[in-house]
Motif scaffolding. Structure first.
Motif, PDB file in Angstrom:
ATOM      1  N   MET A  57       0.836  -1.182   0.000  1.00  0.00           N
ATOM      2  CA  MET A  57       0.000   0.000   0.000  1.00  0.00           C
ATOM      3  C   MET A  57       0.879   1.243   0.000  1.00  0.00           C
ATOM      4  SD  MET A  57      -3.206   0.700   0.162  1.00  0.00           S
ATOM      5  CE  MET A  57      -4.298   2.005   0.533  1.00  0.00           C
ATOM      6  N   ILE A  58       0.565   2.159  -0.890  1.00  0.00           N
ATOM      7  CA  ILE A  58       1.322   3.403  -0.974  1.00  0.00           C
ATOM      8  C   ILE A  58       0.411   4.586  -0.713  1.00  0.00           C
ATOM      9  CG2 ILE A  58       3.083   2.529  -2.556  1.00  0.00           C
ATOM     10  CD1 ILE A  58       1.483   4.021  -4.809  1.00  0.00           C
ATOM     11  N   GLU A  59       1.035   5.704  -0.368  1.00  0.00           N
ATOM     12  CA  GLU A  59       0.353   6.979  -0.232  1.00  0.00           C
ATOM     13  C   GLU A  59       1.023   7.977  -1.164  1.00  0.00           C
ATOM     14  OE1 GLU A  59      -0.663   8.546   3.830  1.00  0.00           O
ATOM     15  OE2 GLU A  59       0.743   6.951   4.388  1.00  0.00           O
ATOM     16  N   LEU A  60       0.250   8.929  -1.641  1.00  0.00           N
ATOM     17  CA  LEU A  60       0.796  10.014  -2.432  1.00  0.00           C
ATOM     18  C   LEU A  60       0.753  11.280  -1.593  1.00  0.00           C
ATOM     19  CD1 LEU A  60      -0.902   9.329  -5.884  1.00  0.00           C
ATOM     20  CD2 LEU A  60       1.314   8.541  -5.043  1.00  0.00           C
ATOM     21  N   LYS A  61       1.901  11.885  -1.413  1.00  0.00           N
ATOM     22  CA  LYS A  61       2.036  13.132  -0.647  1.00  0.00           C
ATOM     23  C   LYS A  61       2.653  14.188  -1.560  1.00  0.00           C
ATOM     24  CE  LYS A  61       1.070  11.362   3.496  1.00  0.00           C
ATOM     25  NZ  LYS A  61       0.054  11.824   4.374  1.00  0.00           N
ATOM     26  N   PRO A  62       2.387  15.456  -1.290  1.00  0.00           N
ATOM     27  CA  PRO A  62       3.008  16.496  -2.127  1.00  0.00           C
ATOM     28  C   PRO A  62       4.534  16.394  -2.098  1.00  0.00           C
ATOM     29  CG  PRO A  62       1.293  17.435  -0.742  1.00  0.00           C
ATOM     30  CD  PRO A  62       1.497  16.016  -0.273  1.00  0.00           C
ATOM     31  N   PHE A  63       5.134  16.496  -3.271  1.00  0.00           N
ATOM     32  CA  PHE A  63       6.589  16.513  -3.382  1.00  0.00           C
ATOM     33  C   PHE A  63       7.035  17.939  -3.110  1.00  0.00           C
ATOM     34  CE2 PHE A  63      10.725  16.568  -5.393  1.00  0.00           C
ATOM     35  CZ  PHE A  63      11.213  15.285  -5.215  1.00  0.00           C
ATOM     36  N   LYS A  64       7.940  18.120  -2.168  1.00  0.00           N
ATOM     37  CA  LYS A  64       8.396  19.453  -1.770  1.00  0.00           C
ATOM     38  C   LYS A  64       9.863  19.629  -2.125  1.00  0.00           C
ATOM     39  CE  LYS A  64       4.919  19.737   1.749  1.00  0.00           C
ATOM     40  NZ  LYS A  64       4.556  19.834   3.124  1.00  0.00           N
ATOM     41  N   ILE A  65      10.299  20.870  -2.129  1.00  0.00           N
ATOM     42  CA  ILE A  65      11.678  21.177  -2.532  1.00  0.00           C
ATOM     43  C   ILE A  65      12.697  20.386  -1.702  1.00  0.00           C
ATOM     44  CG2 ILE A  65      11.851  23.255  -1.107  1.00  0.00           C
ATOM     45  CD1 ILE A  65      13.439  22.610  -4.585  1.00  0.00           C
ATOM     46  N   GLU A  66      12.422  20.179  -0.426  1.00  0.00           N
ATOM     47  CA  GLU A  66      13.372  19.429   0.399  1.00  0.00           C
ATOM     48  C   GLU A  66      13.460  17.956  -0.002  1.00  0.00           C
ATOM     49  OE1 GLU A  66       9.617  20.076   2.963  1.00  0.00           O
ATOM     50  OE2 GLU A  66      10.877  21.339   1.717  1.00  0.00           O
ATOM     51  N   ASP A  67      12.508  17.496  -0.798  1.00  0.00           N
ATOM     52  CA  ASP A  67      12.538  16.115  -1.286  1.00  0.00           C
ATOM     53  C   ASP A  67      13.485  15.933  -2.472  1.00  0.00           C
ATOM     54  OD1 ASP A  67      10.601  15.211   0.602  1.00  0.00           O
ATOM     55  OD2 ASP A  67       9.012  16.061  -0.663  1.00  0.00           O
ATOM     56  N   CYS A  68      14.068  17.026  -2.975  1.00  0.00           N
ATOM     57  CA  CYS A  68      14.980  16.885  -4.117  1.00  0.00           C
ATOM     58  C   CYS A  68      16.187  16.022  -3.769  1.00  0.00           C
ATOM     59  CB  CYS A  68      15.378  18.230  -4.697  1.00  0.00           C
ATOM     60  SG  CYS A  68      16.620  19.128  -3.808  1.00  0.00           S
ATOM     61  N   VAL A  79       2.780  17.294  -8.333  1.00  0.00           N
ATOM     62  CA  VAL A  79       3.896  16.366  -8.179  1.00  0.00           C
ATOM     63  C   VAL A  79       3.788  15.697  -6.809  1.00  0.00           C
ATOM     64  CG1 VAL A  79       6.405  16.091  -8.250  1.00  0.00           C
ATOM     65  CG2 VAL A  79       5.302  17.884  -9.630  1.00  0.00           C
ATOM     66  N   PHE A  80       3.866  14.380  -6.833  1.00  0.00           N
ATOM     67  CA  PHE A  80       3.731  13.592  -5.615  1.00  0.00           C
ATOM     68  C   PHE A  80       5.023  12.853  -5.305  1.00  0.00           C
ATOM     69  CE2 PHE A  80      -0.575  13.512  -7.489  1.00  0.00           C
ATOM     70  CZ  PHE A  80      -1.313  14.029  -6.424  1.00  0.00           C
ATOM     71  N   LYS A  81       5.298  12.691  -4.013  1.00  0.00           N
ATOM     72  CA  LYS A  81       6.282  11.688  -3.611  1.00  0.00           C
ATOM     73  C   LYS A  81       5.484  10.467  -3.209  1.00  0.00           C
ATOM     74  CE  LYS A  81       7.025  13.449   1.063  1.00  0.00           C
ATOM     75  NZ  LYS A  81       8.051  13.934   1.993  1.00  0.00           N
ATOM     76  N   ILE A  82       6.052   9.322  -3.446  1.00  0.00           N
ATOM     77  CA  ILE A  82       5.402   8.053  -3.181  1.00  0.00           C
ATOM     78  C   ILE A  82       5.952   7.531  -1.857  1.00  0.00           C
ATOM     79  CG2 ILE A  82       4.960   5.734  -4.064  1.00  0.00           C
ATOM     80  CD1 ILE A  82       5.924   7.022  -6.865  1.00  0.00           C
ATOM     81  N   ILE A  83       5.045   7.273  -0.928  1.00  0.00           N
ATOM     82  CA  ILE A  83       5.410   6.806   0.406  1.00  0.00           C
ATOM     83  C   ILE A  83       4.931   5.364   0.565  1.00  0.00           C
ATOM     84  CG2 ILE A  83       5.151   7.243   2.901  1.00  0.00           C
ATOM     85  CD1 ILE A  83       6.470   9.574   1.414  1.00  0.00           C
ATOM     86  N   ASN A  84       5.813   4.486   1.022  1.00  0.00           N
ATOM     87  CA  ASN A  84       5.404   3.091   1.216  1.00  0.00           C
ATOM     88  C   ASN A  84       4.823   2.885   2.612  1.00  0.00           C
ATOM     89  OD1 ASN A  84       7.620   2.856   2.941  1.00  0.00           O
ATOM     90  ND2 ASN A  84       8.674   1.324   1.710  1.00  0.00           N
TER      91      ASN A  84
END
Length: 170
Positions: free
Chosen positions: A1-12, A53-58
């Motif tokens: 199961m994954i979640e989609l969270k906003p991708f933020k500049i610190e995620d670069c 843009v999303f980051k994918i969280i497990n």
């Protein structure tokens, strides 16, 4: 199961970890970034209001990838999936791509009110093509395009999924 969270500049920092050469960068993003990817490029990328843009969280709450859905200026009925990457290699081949594409497509149909979702994929990326087909995407009639990568020409094909064929989101 994954979640989609906003991708933020610190995620670069994740992109820098996952994309270690120019070929990987082109496969991930086409020509919108230059190698090596840096914070300024990511800031410009994230500032485009047509992109979500999303980051994918497990399930372990770890960031394992990135994905984008865009609003197309040339056709407001369409959304476009782009820059999809399961960056953590140990997470590949576990069905996450299928779940991700389903979530992105649902987001496009329900939240963005799009009638069709399109994407481009390199013709040699058989795993991705199979994943897209598994969730209902099919190749369009759009002519194949070529991208020059080093001494090679990579073929890109366009795929689509229509809301009409996917009435569960109505």
């Amino acid at each position: 199961m994954i979640e989609l969270k906003p991708f933020k500049i610190e995620d670069c920092k994740y992109l820098k970890k996952w994309i270690t050469n120019e070929s990987d960068l082109i496969q991930f993003a086409g020509n919108i970034f230059t190698f090596p990817i840096d914070k300024k490029q990511v800031e410009i990328y994230l500032s485009d209001s047509n992109r979500t843009v999303f980051k994918i969280i497990n399930e372990d709450k770890l960031s394992i990838g990135i994905a984008e859905i865009s609003i197309l200026k040339e056709n407001e009925k369409d959304g476009k999936l782009a820059r999809i990457l399961i960056g953590e290699k140990t997470m590949r081949g576990k069905g996450i791509g299928t779940e991700l594409i389903n979530k992105l497509t649902e987001y496009g149909f329900k939240n963005l009110k799009k009638e069709r979702i399109i994407l481009n994929v390199y013709s040699w990326n058989v795993g991705a093509i199979k994943c897209y087909e598994k969730v209902g995407f099919s190749q369009t009639d759009k002519p194949i395009e070529f991208v020059k990568v080093g001494n090679e020409n990579w073929e890109t094909i366009e795929m689509e999924k229509s809301l009409i064929a996917n009435t569960m989101y109505n």
